[in-house]
Motif scaffolding. Sequence first.
Motif, mmCIF file in Angstrom:
data_model
loop_
_atom_site.group_PDB
_atom_site.id
_atom_site.type_symbol
_atom_site.label_atom_id
_atom_site.label_comp_id
_atom_site.label_asym_id
_atom_site.label_seq_id
_atom_site.Cartn_x
_atom_site.Cartn_y
_atom_site.Cartn_z
ATOM 1 N N GLN A 69 2.732 -5.805 9.516
ATOM 2 C CA GLN A 69 3.232 -5.028 8.537
ATOM 3 C C GLN A 69 4.689 -4.501 8.701
ATOM 4 O O GLN A 69 5.093 -4.522 9.568
ATOM 5 C CB GLN A 69 2.081 -4.085 8.075
ATOM 6 N N SER A 70 5.257 -4.033 7.481
ATOM 7 C CA SER A 70 6.454 -3.593 7.536
ATOM 8 C C SER A 70 6.404 -2.227 6.577
ATOM 9 O O SER A 70 5.529 -2.237 5.603
ATOM 10 C CB SER A 70 7.516 -4.299 6.797
ATOM 11 N N THR A 71 7.059 -1.319 7.234
ATOM 12 C CA THR A 71 7.153 -0.061 6.288
ATOM 13 C C THR A 71 8.553 0.089 5.566
ATOM 14 O O THR A 71 9.691 -0.072 6.220
ATOM 15 C CB THR A 71 6.933 1.298 7.140
ATOM 16 N N GLN A 120 3.592 0.318 2.819
ATOM 17 C CA GLN A 120 3.393 -0.535 3.956
ATOM 18 C C GLN A 120 3.362 -1.993 3.233
ATOM 19 O O GLN A 120 2.249 -1.856 2.078
ATOM 20 C CB GLN A 120 1.953 -0.053 4.630
ATOM 21 N N SER A 139 0.923 4.421 1.451
ATOM 22 C CA SER A 139 0.366 5.202 2.504
ATOM 23 C C SER A 139 0.411 6.701 2.396
ATOM 24 O O SER A 139 -0.384 7.477 3.164
ATOM 25 C CB SER A 139 0.808 4.749 3.889
ATOM 26 N N GLN A 196 10.561 3.442 3.060
ATOM 27 C CA GLN A 196 10.265 4.748 2.241
ATOM 28 C C GLN A 196 11.312 4.510 1.135
ATOM 29 O O GLN A 196 12.510 4.393 1.376
ATOM 30 C CB GLN A 196 10.619 6.029 3.061
ATOM 31 N N ASP A 201 6.031 6.539 0.835
ATOM 32 C CA ASP A 201 5.837 5.875 2.014
ATOM 33 C C ASP A 201 5.153 4.528 1.747
ATOM 34 O O ASP A 201 3.778 4.576 1.421
ATOM 35 C CB ASP A 201 5.018 6.554 3.040
ATOM 36 N N GLN A 228 0.796 -1.223 -0.035
ATOM 37 C CA GLN A 228 -0.062 0.038 -0.111
ATOM 38 C C GLN A 228 0.906 1.154 -0.033
ATOM 39 O O GLN A 228 1.790 1.414 0.703
ATOM 40 C CB GLN A 228 -1.023 0.037 1.315
ATOM 41 N N VAL A 238 2.038 -5.388 3.857
ATOM 42 C CA VAL A 238 0.943 -6.107 4.950
ATOM 43 C C VAL A 238 0.976 -7.522 4.703
ATOM 44 O O VAL A 238 0.601 -8.191 3.532
ATOM 45 C CB VAL A 238 -0.400 -5.352 4.701
#
Length: 276
Positions: free
Chosen positions: A217-219, A177, A158, A221, A175, A156, A179
Motif C-alpha cells: 500500500q501507499s499513503t 491509503q 484512514s 495526505q 490521510d 481508504q 491498497v
Amino acid sequence: MKKYLPLLFVALTGCANLSLTDVYQAPTFRYQSTKITQVSFSELSAASVVQIHNGNPYQLPVNSLGAELWLAGQPLLELDSNPIAGLRAGRDTEIVLNWGLVFADLLQRSASAYKNGEAELTLKLSPALNVPLLGPQTLNWQSRFTVPIPKLPSLQLSGWRVAAVSLTSVRLALDLQLVNPNSFAVDTQGWSLAVKNDQRALATLDLRDSAIKAGSQSTQQVDLTLALADVGLALLTSLKSGTWPASLAVNWAGAWRSPDLAFALPAINGQWVAVR
C-alpha cells in the motif's frame, strides 16, 4: 513417395537391427506463450500457443487434438484450436488455443488461487494421430503456466483532521491509503477524488501518481477545502468531533497499469472511498 512406403516398411521390419522407432518418431511439443487478450474484474480471455514438431519425413494426419486446461488436479475447460489437418513432414506446426476464465468459477474450484491473485493452470494435449502403417497413435503432453487474477485496488480514508476554519471555508487534512491487493505491482495514473454531500458535488482534487508493490500500500495526505455554505454547521461539528458524516461521500476514479504485465488492466470507474 507414399506408394513405396509399404515396401519400405516390409524391408525395414525384416531387418533384425531395425525397429518401428526407425520409421516413426513421436512428435515433440514446446509451450510457447499465453497472451491475455481481454480482462475485467470478473473474467479474462486468453490465447495459448504450442508448437508441435514432426520429425518424420511424412505428414501425420490429426484426427483430434484433445486440448484441456486443468486446475488443482481437475479438468477445468475443453479448448478449441485453429483447424489442423495434419502435422507437416519435418516441420513445426503452431497450435493456437483460445480460452476464457470466469473468476466466479475459479473461486468455486480453487478459493486459494483466487485469494492469492493468480492461478496455476495445466495445459494438456492428447492428439490422436493416424500414423501410416502403424495406425492410430495417441500422444500425451502437458505444461504448466500461471495467469494473474486482477483485483480492484482500494482507496481508504484512514484519518482526518480539521486543519483550518475561516468565515467562508473549512480545510481538512485527509490521510489516504492506496491498497494494492494484487500479486503484481501497479502504477496509479490520474487518480482523483470527488466529494459529495447527499449526492451534491462539493469539491474535486487530484492525487499524486504512485507506484505500489504487489500486496502493498501507499499513503498520501491531501488537503480538502470545502465552503462552509456547502458543509453546514452540523457537518462541521461532526468533523471536528472526529466523526465522518454519513452524508459526506468521497468517490474516486483513475487509471492504472502494471510494469509486470504485458496487457492493459480493467478500467476503474466511480469507486467509493472506504472510511476507517
